[in-house]
Motif scaffolding. Sequence first.
Motif, PDB file in Angstrom:
ATOM      1  N   ASP A   1       4.021   6.120  -5.144  1.00 38.01           N
ATOM      2  CA  ASP A   1       3.931   6.274  -6.596  1.00 38.01           C
ATOM      3  C   ASP A   1       2.863   7.287  -6.984  1.00 38.01           C
ATOM      4  O   ASP A   1       3.079   8.137  -7.855  1.00 38.01           O
ATOM      5  N   ALA A   2       1.701   7.207  -6.343  1.00 38.08           N
ATOM      6  CA  ALA A   2       0.603   8.117  -6.673  1.00 38.08           C
ATOM      7  C   ALA A   2       0.963   9.573  -6.399  1.00 38.08           C
ATOM      8  O   ALA A   2       0.457  10.484  -7.058  1.00 38.08           O
ATOM      9  N   LEU A   3       1.845   9.793  -5.424  1.00 40.16           N
ATOM     10  CA  LEU A   3       2.275  11.160  -5.083  1.00 40.16           C
ATOM     11  C   LEU A   3       3.430  11.646  -5.964  1.00 40.16           C
ATOM     12  O   LEU A   3       3.836  12.798  -5.866  1.00 40.16           O
ATOM     13  N   GLY A   4       3.970  10.758  -6.793  1.00 41.66           N
ATOM     14  CA  GLY A   4       5.062  11.160  -7.684  1.00 41.66           C
ATOM     15  C   GLY A   4       6.416  10.638  -7.272  1.00 41.66           C
ATOM     16  O   GLY A   4       7.446  11.109  -7.772  1.00 41.66           O
ATOM     17  N   GLY A   5       6.454   9.650  -6.366  1.00 46.16           N
ATOM     18  CA  GLY A   5       7.722   9.073  -5.936  1.00 46.16           C
ATOM     19  C   GLY A   5       8.248   8.040  -6.916  1.00 46.16           C
ATOM     20  O   GLY A   5       7.632   7.746  -7.941  1.00 46.16           O
TER      21      GLY A   5
ATOM     22  N   ALA B   1       8.334   6.203   2.095  1.00 51.56           N
ATOM     23  CA  ALA B   1       7.154   7.049   2.320  1.00 51.56           C
ATOM     24  C   ALA B   1       7.518   8.282   3.140  1.00 51.56           C
ATOM     25  O   ALA B   1       7.141   9.413   2.800  1.00 51.56           O
ATOM     26  N   GLN B   2       8.269   8.074   4.215  1.00 54.67           N
ATOM     27  CA  GLN B   2       8.668   9.209   5.057  1.00 54.67           C
ATOM     28  C   GLN B   2       9.631  10.134   4.317  1.00 54.67           C
ATOM     29  O   GLN B   2       9.553  11.363   4.431  1.00 54.67           O
ATOM     30  N   GLY B   3      10.562   9.534   3.574  1.00 51.11           N
ATOM     31  CA  GLY B   3      11.519  10.351   2.831  1.00 51.11           C
ATOM     32  C   GLY B   3      10.828  11.257   1.841  1.00 51.11           C
ATOM     33  O   GLY B   3      11.176  12.435   1.693  1.00 51.11           O
ATOM     34  N   LEU B   4       9.827  10.706   1.142  1.00 50.48           N
ATOM     35  CA  LEU B   4       9.082  11.505   0.174  1.00 50.48           C
ATOM     36  C   LEU B   4       8.387  12.679   0.859  1.00 50.48           C
ATOM     37  O   LEU B   4       8.477  13.830   0.392  1.00 50.48           O
ATOM     38  N   ILE B   5       7.705  12.409   1.968  1.00 53.40           N
ATOM     39  CA  ILE B   5       6.992  13.485   2.671  1.00 53.40           C
ATOM     40  C   ILE B   5       7.971  14.508   3.232  1.00 53.40           C
ATOM     41  O   ILE B   5       7.728  15.725   3.159  1.00 53.40           O
ATOM     42  N   ALA B   6       9.081  14.046   3.799  1.00 58.39           N
ATOM     43  CA  ALA B   6      10.081  14.979   4.341  1.00 58.39           C
ATOM     44  C   ALA B   6      10.671  15.840   3.236  1.00 58.39           C
ATOM     45  O   ALA B   6      10.857  17.055   3.408  1.00 58.39           O
TER      46      ALA B   6
ATOM     47  N   TYR C   1      12.010  -0.829   4.082  1.00 57.27           N
ATOM     48  CA  TYR C   1      12.315   0.054   2.948  1.00 57.27           C
ATOM     49  C   TYR C   1      11.113   0.923   2.586  1.00 57.27           C
ATOM     50  O   TYR C   1      11.266   2.099   2.223  1.00 57.27           O
ATOM     51  N   GLU C   2       9.929   0.330   2.645  1.00 54.81           N
ATOM     52  CA  GLU C   2       8.724   1.027   2.196  1.00 54.81           C
ATOM     53  C   GLU C   2       8.340   2.150   3.153  1.00 54.81           C
ATOM     54  O   GLU C   2       7.992   3.265   2.716  1.00 54.81           O
ATOM     55  N   GLU C   3       8.392   1.873   4.461  1.00 52.60           N
ATOM     56  CA  GLU C   3       8.137   2.918   5.455  1.00 52.60           C
ATOM     57  C   GLU C   3       9.134   4.061   5.288  1.00 52.60           C
ATOM     58  O   GLU C   3       8.794   5.239   5.411  1.00 52.60           O
TER      59      GLU C   3
ATOM     60  N   HIS D   1       0.842  -1.207   0.000  1.00 51.62           N
ATOM     61  CA  HIS D   1       0.000   0.000   0.000  1.00 51.62           C
ATOM     62  C   HIS D   1       0.874   1.252   0.000  1.00 51.62           C
ATOM     63  O   HIS D   1       0.616   2.221  -0.724  1.00 51.62           O
ATOM     64  N   LEU D   2       1.906   1.244   0.840  1.00 54.48           N
ATOM     65  CA  LEU D   2       2.796   2.408   0.943  1.00 54.48           C
ATOM     66  C   LEU D   2       3.492   2.697  -0.383  1.00 54.48           C
ATOM     67  O   LEU D   2       3.613   3.852  -0.800  1.00 54.48           O
ATOM     68  N   VAL D   3       3.954   1.638  -1.056  1.00 60.70           N
ATOM     69  CA  VAL D   3       4.652   1.831  -2.329  1.00 60.70           C
ATOM     70  C   VAL D   3       3.709   2.429  -3.360  1.00 60.70           C
ATOM     71  O   VAL D   3       4.082   3.349  -4.108  1.00 60.70           O
ATOM     72  N   ARG D   4       2.478   1.923  -3.402  1.00 65.41           N
ATOM     73  CA  ARG D   4       1.488   2.467  -4.338  1.00 65.41           C
ATOM     74  C   ARG D   4       1.193   3.943  -4.031  1.00 65.41           C
ATOM     75  O   ARG D   4       1.012   4.761  -4.937  1.00 65.41           O
ATOM     76  N   GLU D   5       1.149   4.293  -2.757  1.00 70.47           N
ATOM     77  CA  GLU D   5       0.877   5.683  -2.377  1.00 70.47           C
ATOM     78  C   GLU D   5       2.057   6.585  -2.720  1.00 70.47           C
ATOM     79  O   GLU D   5       1.863   7.718  -3.177  1.00 70.47           O
TER      80      GLU D   5
END
Length: 656
Positions: free
Chosen positions: A70-74, A396-401, A391-393, A64-68
């Motif tokens: 991706d959806a945000l542009g990661g 996700a955090q890296g993208l938001i940060a 890795y996935e957690e 789920h995290l990986v898909r999210e």
Amino acid sequence: MRDGSIPHIVENYDVVVVGAGHAGCEAALAAARLGLETIIFTVSIESIAMMPCNPNIGGTSKGHLVREVDALGGEMGKNIDKTFIQSKMLNKSKGPAVHSLRAQADKAEYTKEMRKTLQNTDHLTIRQAEVAELLTNKDIKSGFNNRIAAVRTVSGGLYLCKAVVLCTGTYLRARCLTGEMITHTGPNGLSAANHLTDSLVAHGIEVRRFKTGTPARIDRRSIDFSKMEEQRGDERVVPFSFTTNPDDVQIDQVSCYLTYTNERTHDIIRRNLDRSPIYAGIIEGTGPRYCPSIEDKVVKFPDKTRHQLFIEPEGLGTNEMYVSGMSSSMPEDVQHEMYRTVAGLENAKIVRNAYAIEYDCIDANQLYPSLEFKKIPGLFAGGQFNGSSGYEEAAAQGLIAGINASMEILGRKPLILDRSQAYIGVLIDDLVTKKNREPYRMMTSRAEYRLLLRQDNADLRLSRIGYEIGLVSKERYDWVCEKERLIDEEIGRVKHVNLGATEKVQSLLSANGSVPLETGTTLAELIRRPELDYEKLAEVDPDRPDLPEEVREQVNILIKYEGYIDRQEKQVGKFKRLEKKRLPVPYDYSGVSGLRIEARQKLNEFQPLNIGQASRISGVTPADVSVLLVYLEQLKKLNPNLFSALNAEWDGDCDE
């Protein structure tokens, strides 16, 4: 580190990212793609996006995290689609809320592809160097506030910046333990980062010690696979990225294998527990509850006569096989003995020993939900440095940060996803509001709105936000809007298609073990039957339009689970009402009468952004929340200007 009087280089950047693991890569790419001059530091160029533990992406809730992301542009989803060697959709026998994609990666290729992406991204510089010191305006005498201003490397290089994102993973003061043998290195023998912790502490940041571990790698040629159960990938591969053409990922996949430990294995472990650093008191750090070492499994589950192990390839260009489920810190001779008790591993040759690794990280309670440090404006953090695992957690955090470091520089509002919007929102909310005493791992059970937060609809939930930020292209966003329109139209059509008890309909129902019709019904009502679905009913629906597979999937899910989805959306409505009641940040709650002392202390420590977040803080009771609600209304009347700068929610609709 060099003295200030010795000549050293000085460079200027908008964003500095420390660490090039999965968090650092996403943070750096986000900032650079938003047009900010960004530099990413790594102790080794070869360690970019390295997979020191299991070389796979996804899994239960992690998919789920990986898909999210991706959806945000990661980038993570795109990268694994290029480099996977086996893919499986987990939990297919259960409902769509817990379906999770998992892919085995070619470890070397995954790193190579991500490194290539970083190297070819405009505005992004890669530098192999160890960051040793954080500098604020006070430190460099260019101001009197505590805002981040620069970093200094071990060699003395000074890198002035507007924001820093710390993604140090498991490298800070790392040490690896294999029995009595202790090496002060990072994962896979890479250099540890031994200087930055002192700087963090000097700036008032509290540091703690966690540990994780990894199993041995076995030479494929020494394994007898005939004694194991072969595990094949899915016949039809589903890509991680919404931008990947499904036809492009239909490849010849490699197999993994299932085997088990046994009582002989467990006896060897029990006899040698005094030599395990975990039980000998040598390891200081707290390990992950949901990914325990084999020693922990044997001790904590004494009644279990076996534990399953998955033997997984590390890539197409290597003979190393990963023994998933058997991480250990036992001495080398014990490892040699215990691995060889496993069926199929009787003649196993160990290429790399298993080891435990200890490292410094932080309690993420020191961060705002934007992942910015409360004490140091402009300093952000992501990944295992925040006390999480996986890795996935981390990604996700890296993208938001990275996004929020950029938003602050660009003078825009931070992106804060709430628990009803994304698993990423659940992850970060749990990290910053709860006392996590061990490495945090994402699980579907942590998401109270998981029926709405499915991996299949991540693009529908989050692409608009990615587009508004600037990480999702207009072309991609336009397709999401068109997809949404097609789904709505088809659901409306299906609800009005009436079927009679014709011979063709009855024959189809009988073939699928479904009760025959006694009177007419709608196509939607038949889709809701457990044994039927949208695809199976195609032959009795002659006017069905030719729709993409991803649209058909959504139509089926949204009709079949409509009642449950409606119920959960009502729950979200109640949740949103509390989330919309914003609190001033920072704020001193010491003078709020009616709050218990513990609640005042916790609110001052966590500095929640809204009533909803405050209600989830351990030590804040429903009675305290009631007091806060009354106080909030009084405060708004007395000082309305205090609320004028509070963060607004991301809003907007698809362009028609």
